[in-house]
Design an enzyme around this catalytic site. Structure first.
Site: not given
Ligand code: 0RA
Length: 646
Positions: A434, A512, A514, A516
């Site tokens: 990403e 990541d 998280d 997102d």
């Protein structure tokens, strides 16, 4: 016979019975597929299938499955109960024969042909062989009967322990942890999904699942009760709950054609994907087969006839193809076949020729009636087919672009790909990363010998909501096709993914840790699930697991992947350590990323598998569809998508 002689005779019989049982223990995978999580759950399905058999014969309407505190399983049904009388040929109770003879597991009365049965149809004796302990209790003819077994070996002859007015069979088994060495822990969701599916496939049967390992807020055991009055019709509504429907009703039929019980239900939604699910004797036939061909044939010919007669397609300049009739279609075909022949790679493709015309006829009749009675819906469907045909035309052009590039010439590779030097694809990995910055770190941290990096810019396209040609026109997606070296179309199937020139045998999604990141992960997985399912099925797709924390004290440094782990590390360091929370891959330097996430010696890769295609399908449409509330609820309930079994 003296007591002693009786005892000897008894053990002689059980030794004979054990020969097949020993083989099951020696080669468990031959009988239940594998000895991992899948096989473990398969044991439950095998026992429940026998209860479902009773239900299909009209002898049983209630089944319960309980996960006990120690991960043993208890199933109970109110069927006729396994017969307990003397089995003449074997010289012991029929119950003992059913439980200890491989292949004898089925019914003795030939007139009730066994239509249910697990994937391998091996029977309860197989479950017995693979259990460290099993107890069968039968309520039959006014009495309670019991027998216990260890690793498939009966511990005493069947005995009566009291009187009863109940009927039915109770089986409690503990999977043998020397066979299921990886895990013997049951997953509630996995069992719940199968019990729900079974309740839709066998309407009128109540199936209750209870988890005695966990209690809810009210102090009660976690439990769900599945019951369907309308069967497949309700199954379709459940699968399509988060999609917008195109027509008024679910179209359905149930009947017998050429002696084959056929059930079909279908609906059109405003989306673009085709969701066909098929079952034979309650088993999901992932690879389709003759029943699915029959469905397609019936659908295409009936709709084509109707559309031609309506004149709505007169202005269309090109031929309509079969696919055009199935855009936005959700359908389930369920047939019962006495002697099913399973083919294909995973033995989930029905081969019986006679089934095609039975299903095709059933579908034609059902659909002809519906179109006649619902002219508005009929118009909507034909209109949709027309749009699909036009879009397909556009998609064919876009797809050609994807196909034409030759990934073997370096010139054809995407500019953003940092390739590895190894030529042997089985040794190569590609990380889909990403964002460009994390991509840069990964590029520095990797072992360039066998690890390639493909950075993906921002959010990739949500393929669940896009038409096909948009998908093939998308830059990031085109890059994925060319980087992987896969093309569309094989000799046998023009739409199948061609993996012959796959350039990396491990495709690792690295995002990541998280919200997102997990969203992007889901977008990429959605793309793989809808457009490259063969890649997942081939075991090529993985998810990287970057750590959440770095715990530091003095010169000591350790990483943690969970809050619990973090706390344990802090404690082991004697408390008061410095904690850094990684908000993204970008906060790690190249060395840290290599150490924790990319180095094969230390990293954990989660392999993506498709456990249950029907459920996975529903989850992706929910996660990626328009409706927000069910998605939020699901994400809150499951934190990460444990349900699609990554
Ligand atoms: C053999 C014969 C009959 C029923 C069963 C087995 C049977 C097996 C299981 C396993 C779980 N529940 C079950 N219920 C029944 C036929 C019985 C008859 O003819 O009376």
């Amino acid at each position: 016979m003296s007591e002693e002689a009786k005892k000897n005779q008894y053990s002689a019989d059980s030794i004979q019975a054990l020969e097949g049982m020993e083989h099951v223990r020696m080669r468990p995978s031959m009988y239940i597929g594998d000895v991992g999580t899948r096989g473990l759950h398969h044991l439950v399905y095998e026992v429940v299938d026998n209860s479902i058999d009773e239900a299909m014969g009209g002898h049983c309407d209630t089944i319960s499955v309980t996960i006990n505190e120690d991960n043993s399983i208890t199933t109970r049904d109110n069927g006729r109960g396994i017969p307990v009388g003397l089995h003449k040929k074997e010289g012991v109770s029929a119950l003992e024969v059913v439980m200890t003879k491989i292949g004898a597991g089925g019914k003795f009365d030939k007139d009730s042909y066994k239509v249910s049965g697990g994937l391998h149809g091996v029977g309860v004796s197989c479950v017995n062989a693979l259990s460290s302990h099993l107890k069968a209790t039968v309520f039959r003819e006014g009495k309670v009967w019991e027998q216990e077994y260890e690793r498939g070996k009966s511990q005493y002859p069947v005995k009566s322990t009291g009187d009863t007015t109940d009927r039915g069979t109770v089986v409690t088994f503990t999977p043998d942890n020397t066979i299921f060495s990886q895990t013997t822990e049951y997953n509630y969701e996995t069992l719940a999904n199968r019990m729900r599916e079974l309740s839709y496939l066998n309407k009128g049967v109540r199936i209750t699942l209870t988890d005695k390992r966990n209690k809810d807020e009210k102090g009660e055991f976690i439990s769900d009760s599945f019951y369907s009055e309308e069967g497949l019709k309700e199954f379709i509504k459940f699968l399509d709950a988060t999609r917008e429907t195109l027509i008024q009703n679910v179209i359905s039929m149930e009947g017998e054609k050429n002696g084959i019980p056929v059930e079909v239900a279908m609906v059109y939604n405003t989306g673009y994907s085709e969701n066909l699910h098929s079952y034979v004797n309650n088993i999901n036939t992932h690879e389709g087969g003759t029943h699915l061909s029959g469905f397609r044939r019936g659908l295409t010919s009936t709709l084509k006839k109707y559309a031609d007669a309506s004149g709505m397609l007169d202005k269309l300049k090109f031929e309509i193809s079969g696919d055009d009739f199935r855009e936005g279609l959700t359908a389930i075909v369920s047939v019962k076949v006495a002697e099913p022949q399973f083919e294909g790679q995973t033995k989930t493709k029905l081969g019986n020729r006679e089934v095609t015309s039975a299903v095709s006829q059933a579908v034609s009749e059902m659909l002809t009636d519906y179109l006649e009675e619902n002219p508005d819906d009929a118009k909507q469907i034909v209109e949709k087919v027309k749009l699909a045909a036009q879009a397909r035309h556009a998609a064919a052009k876009a797809r050609e672009m994807v196909q034409r590039k030759n990934p073997m010439s370096v010139g054809g590779l995407p500019g953003k790909l940092s390739d590895c030097s190894e030529q042997d694809a089985t040794k190569c990995e590609v990380f889909l990363v990403e964002g460009d910055s994390a991509g840069g770190t990964a590029k520095q941290g990797r072992d360039r010998m066998f690890q390639a990096i493909l950075p993906l810019r921002g959010k990739i396209l949500n393929v669940e909501k896009a038409m096909q040609h948009k998908v093939f026109e998308n830059e990031e997606i085109k890059n994925i096709y060319t980087a992987l070296g896969v093309t569309i179309g094989t000799e046998e199937d023009s739409k199948a993914l061609n993996l012959e020139k796959l350039r990396y045998h491990k495709v690792v999604i690295m995002c990541d840790a998280d919200v997102d990141g997990s969203h992007i992960e889901t977008l990429i997985l959605t793309f793989f699930f809808r457009y490259m399912r063969e890649l997942i099925e081939g075991g090529h797709v993985y998810i990287a697991t970057p750590p959440l924390y770095l715990v530091k004290k003095g010169s000591k440094k350790r990483y943690a992947w969970t809050d619990k782990e973090r706390d344990e590390i802090v404690e082991s360091m004697g408390g008061a350590a410095g904690i850094q929370r990684y908000k993204g891959l970008g906060e790690m330097n190249a060395e840290q990323l290599w150490d924790t996430t990319m180095n094969p010696e230390f990293r954990t890769l989660r392999q993506v598998t498709i456990d249950n295609a029907t459920e996975t399908d529903r989850i992706f449409s929910m996660l990626m569809g328009d409706e927000v509330p069910p998605r939020r609820e699901f994400i809150e309930k499951n934190a990460v998508y444990a349900n699609i079994d990554v």
